[in-house]
Design a protein around this motif. Structure first.
Motif, PDB file in Angstrom:
ATOM      1  N   ARG A   1      45.865  -8.396 -54.716  1.00 54.14           N
ATOM      2  CA  ARG A   1      46.629  -8.652 -55.932  1.00 54.14           C
ATOM      3  C   ARG A   1      46.226  -7.586 -56.969  1.00 54.14           C
ATOM      4  N   PHE A   2      47.205  -7.150 -57.692  1.00 54.22           N
ATOM      5  CA  PHE A   2      46.965  -6.092 -58.666  1.00 54.22           C
ATOM      6  C   PHE A   2      47.182  -6.627 -60.074  1.00 54.22           C
ATOM      7  N   THR A   3      46.302  -6.225 -60.953  1.00 53.27           N
ATOM      8  CA  THR A   3      46.427  -6.562 -62.361  1.00 53.27           C
ATOM      9  C   THR A   3      46.404  -5.282 -63.174  1.00 53.27           C
ATOM     10  N   LYS A   4      47.049  -5.311 -64.334  1.00 50.40           N
ATOM     11  CA  LYS A   4      47.096  -4.147 -65.209  1.00 50.40           C
ATOM     12  C   LYS A   4      46.294  -4.423 -66.467  1.00 50.40           C
ATOM     13  N   LEU A   5      45.421  -3.493 -66.803  1.00 50.13           N
ATOM     14  CA  LEU A   5      44.611  -3.588 -68.012  1.00 50.13           C
ATOM     15  C   LEU A   5      44.894  -2.385 -68.900  1.00 50.13           C
ATOM     16  N   GLN A   6      44.977  -2.622 -70.176  1.00 53.86           N
ATOM     17  CA  GLN A   6      45.131  -1.550 -71.151  1.00 53.86           C
ATOM     18  C   GLN A   6      43.944  -1.584 -72.093  1.00 53.86           C
ATOM     19  N   ASP A   7      43.418  -0.399 -72.387  1.00 50.72           N
ATOM     20  CA  ASP A   7      42.171  -0.379 -73.142  1.00 50.72           C
ATOM     21  C   ASP A   7      42.018   0.972 -73.839  1.00 50.72           C
ATOM     22  N   ILE A   8      40.963   1.083 -74.629  1.00 47.78           N
ATOM     23  CA  ILE A   8      40.548   2.343 -75.247  1.00 47.78           C
ATOM     24  C   ILE A   8      39.314   2.844 -74.494  1.00 47.78           C
ATOM     25  N   PHE A   9      39.367   4.072 -74.005  1.00 49.89           N
ATOM     26  CA  PHE A   9      38.241   4.608 -73.234  1.00 49.89           C
ATOM     27  C   PHE A   9      37.553   5.721 -74.021  1.00 49.89           C
ATOM     28  N   PHE A  10      36.337   5.983 -73.650  1.00 52.77           N
ATOM     29  CA  PHE A  10      35.637   7.173 -74.128  1.00 52.77           C
ATOM     30  C   PHE A  10      34.823   7.736 -72.975  1.00 52.77           C
ATOM     31  N   SER A  11      34.749   9.048 -72.914  1.00 57.66           N
ATOM     32  CA  SER A  11      34.040   9.702 -71.812  1.00 57.66           C
ATOM     33  C   SER A  11      33.357  10.959 -72.308  1.00 57.66           C
ATOM     34  N   GLY A  12      32.326  11.351 -71.591  1.00 49.66           N
ATOM     35  CA  GLY A  12      31.604  12.584 -71.887  1.00 49.66           C
ATOM     36  C   GLY A  12      31.174  13.263 -70.605  1.00 49.66           C
ATOM     37  N   ARG A  13      31.300  14.572 -70.561  1.00 45.80           N
ATOM     38  CA  ARG A  13      30.920  15.355 -69.386  1.00 45.80           C
ATOM     39  C   ARG A  13      30.124  16.574 -69.828  1.00 45.80           C
ATOM     40  N   ALA A  14      29.184  16.972 -68.993  1.00 47.31           N
ATOM     41  CA  ALA A  14      28.395  18.169 -69.264  1.00 47.31           C
ATOM     42  C   ALA A  14      28.129  18.894 -67.950  1.00 47.31           C
ATOM     43  N   TRP A  15      28.308  20.237 -67.959  1.00 47.74           N
ATOM     44  CA  TRP A  15      28.041  21.086 -66.801  1.00 47.74           C
ATOM     45  C   TRP A  15      27.083  22.191 -67.230  1.00 47.74           C
ATOM     46  N   ILE A  16      26.042  22.417 -66.448  1.00 52.01           N
ATOM     47  CA  ILE A  16      25.109  23.517 -66.691  1.00 52.01           C
ATOM     48  C   ILE A  16      24.979  24.300 -65.388  1.00 52.01           C
ATOM     49  N   THR A  17      25.345  25.587 -65.407  1.00 50.04           N
ATOM     50  CA  THR A  17      25.328  26.422 -64.207  1.00 50.04           C
ATOM     51  C   THR A  17      24.476  27.655 -64.459  1.00 50.04           C
ATOM     52  N   GLU A  18      23.541  27.919 -63.549  1.00 48.16           N
ATOM     53  CA  GLU A  18      22.700  29.111 -63.609  1.00 48.16           C
ATOM     54  C   GLU A  18      23.390  30.225 -62.831  1.00 48.16           C
ATOM     55  N   ALA A  19      23.435  31.438 -63.412  1.00 50.75           N
ATOM     56  CA  ALA A  19      24.292  32.493 -62.879  1.00 50.75           C
ATOM     57  C   ALA A  19      23.830  33.040 -61.534  1.00 50.75           C
ATOM     58  N   SER A  20      22.566  33.359 -61.383  1.00 52.26           N
ATOM     59  CA  SER A  20      22.112  34.074 -60.186  1.00 52.26           C
ATOM     60  C   SER A  20      22.119  33.201 -58.940  1.00 52.26           C
ATOM     61  N   THR A  21      21.768  31.930 -59.057  1.00 53.62           N
ATOM     62  CA  THR A  21      21.719  31.039 -57.885  1.00 53.62           C
ATOM     63  C   THR A  21      22.947  30.151 -57.756  1.00 53.62           C
TER      64      THR A  21
END
Length: 429
Positions: free
Chosen positions: A367-387
């Motif tokens: 059974r499927f239900t629908k929810l409506q809401d306010i979301f918040f998200s955060g993402r962070a990426w850290i990449t080292e160049a040589s490796t």
């Protein structure tokens, strides 16, 4: 008769000789019709060459001048200078069959700009100061100097098109574990010029959120056993219900990037640091597994008069799987980027509207239900160049129905141009 014909011919040659000398062709021209130069944050010096040939010693032309064409040029005259703009007759007549070199110096400028051009024209000046080019047979009497805008050198750190392969971290019960495959591909196009005012960020990913453990619920079970026809033993067992929830996410994410000029400055020309307004659209297919187990905390036994009930509640473990489909529209978002030759750091935060379709699958019933809401998200990426070593963290939650998801991964970043090597045969045939 024959001698008379020869005499007439000699006289004709002597009569026409001044006219032939005065009409002798000559050539003064650029050896290229265009050149391209990249502007730098420091002064840039380059040369343009002219071929000078067949210039008669008694030429009526007094000098050669390079003229800046203001109507066609889009590069400011005040931002460059020529080592020499006018050449006299004495300088030119000694260059028959030779090369005339002019040096151009551009002022340094690290401002983000569009491609511009300088148009220079050759003019031969006579003794009256008039520009005349009638008998010049050169093909290139004008040159276009294309000035490419300054761009920040990555110096080996090209982070715009990367694919990632690694593992998720799971911190359940305080243990650091590497679990399951993590993959992603990110494409970044920054708005680096005035003609390109909006960039974009695209991400395709698959990861596993950290296991969430909930032990706050308490339930009781009854166990009945018959003693006699009129009595039975009843055991009430109190348990803590432990719910372990694990979610696998498969998603796609796109965000336009609009430059915020007030934050788009850097004192280091070899480093990019900027903020962007970044609304977003995201689709996530989330596959969730819930395992419910029980831990006994107390047992109460009593003898009850009467017939034993025909049923007893047990304490079985319960497993259920269900799918969720989330559509997130981030109306408020910020994207921060810091990149240099050694490191890339990207942080993105977003707040907006979410619509979630959730389905619970128990014994084949959905059974499927629908929810409506306010979301918040955060993402962070850290990449080292040589490796290419990359650390990534993510948090996602909702306001009305809070259910936080945390993701932590470690992966190896690959440039898209290097992925083709993975599919090369081991040996060539």
């Amino acid at each position: 008769m024959k001698a008379r014909t020869i005499l007439y011919s000699v006289l004709l040659v002597f009569c026409l000789q001044p006219e032939l000398w005065s009409q002798q062709d000559f050539s003064v021209g650029f050896n290229k019709d265009s050149i391209t130069v990249n502007r730098s944050d420091k002064p840039t010096i380059f040369n343009i060459d002219l071929d000078v040939s067949l210039l008669p010693a008694d030429s009526l032309y007094e000098s050669l001048a390079l003229e800046y064409n203001r109507d066609l040029s889009t590069f400011l005259y005040s931002d460059f200078k020529l080592s020499q703009q006018t050449f006299g007759k004495n300088q030119l007549k000694n260059l028959n069959g030779g090369l005339l070199r002019v040096y151009v110096e551009l002022k340094g400028d690290s401002t983000i700009d569009r491609t511009r051009a300088i148009f220079l024209k050759l003019n031969l000046i006579d003794s009256t100061g008039t520009a005349v080019n009638g008998d010049n047979i050169a093909s290139n009497k004008q040159i276009t100097i294309v000035i490419k805008p300054y761009s920040v050198p990555n110096n080996g750190g090209d982070f715009d098109h990367l694919a990632y392969l690694g593992t998720n971290f799971d911190l359940a019960e305080g243990k650091i574990q590497s679990k399951n495959l993590f993959f992603a591909s990110n494409v970044l196009k920054l708005p680096n010029t005035p003609d390109n005012k909006v960039g974009f960020y695209l991400s395709l990913y698959g990861n596993r959120a950290m296991t969430q453990i909930d032990s706050t619920r308490r339930v009781s079970f009854l166990q009945n056993s018959r003693l006699t026809d009129s009595t039975y033993r009843q055991v009430r067992i109190s348990n803590d219900a432990i719910v372990e929830r694990t979610s696998d996410n498969l998603g796609s994410y796109i965000s336009p990037l609009i430059r915020l000029k007030m934050f788009h400055k850097s004192n280091n020309p070899k480093s990019k640091f900027a903020f962007y307004y970044a609304p977003s659209l995201e689709f996530v297919w989330r596959r969730t597994n819930e395992l419910i187990t029980y831990k006994e905390i107390s047992r109460d036994t009593s003898i009850v008069m009467g017939s034993a009930p025909p049923f007893s509640t047990g304490t079985p473990s319960l497993t259920r799987n269900y799918n969720e489909y989330a559509f997130n529209a981030g109306l408020i978002g910020l994207f921060m980027i810091l990149e240099n030759k050694d490191l890339s750091v990207r942080v993105h935060g977003s707040v907006g509207y979410t619509s979630i379709y959730s389905g619970v699958d128990n014994s084949g019933n959905a059974r499927f239900t629908k929810l409506q809401d306010i979301f918040f998200s955060g993402r962070a990426w850290i990449t080292e160049a040589s490796t290419g070593l990359t650390l990534q963290a993510e948090v996602n939650n909702a306001w009305k129905n809070p259910r936080p998801f945390f993701v932590a991964t470690i992966s190896k970043a690959f440039s898209f141009k290097d992925l083709g090597g993975i599919f090369k045969p081991i040996t060539s045939r």
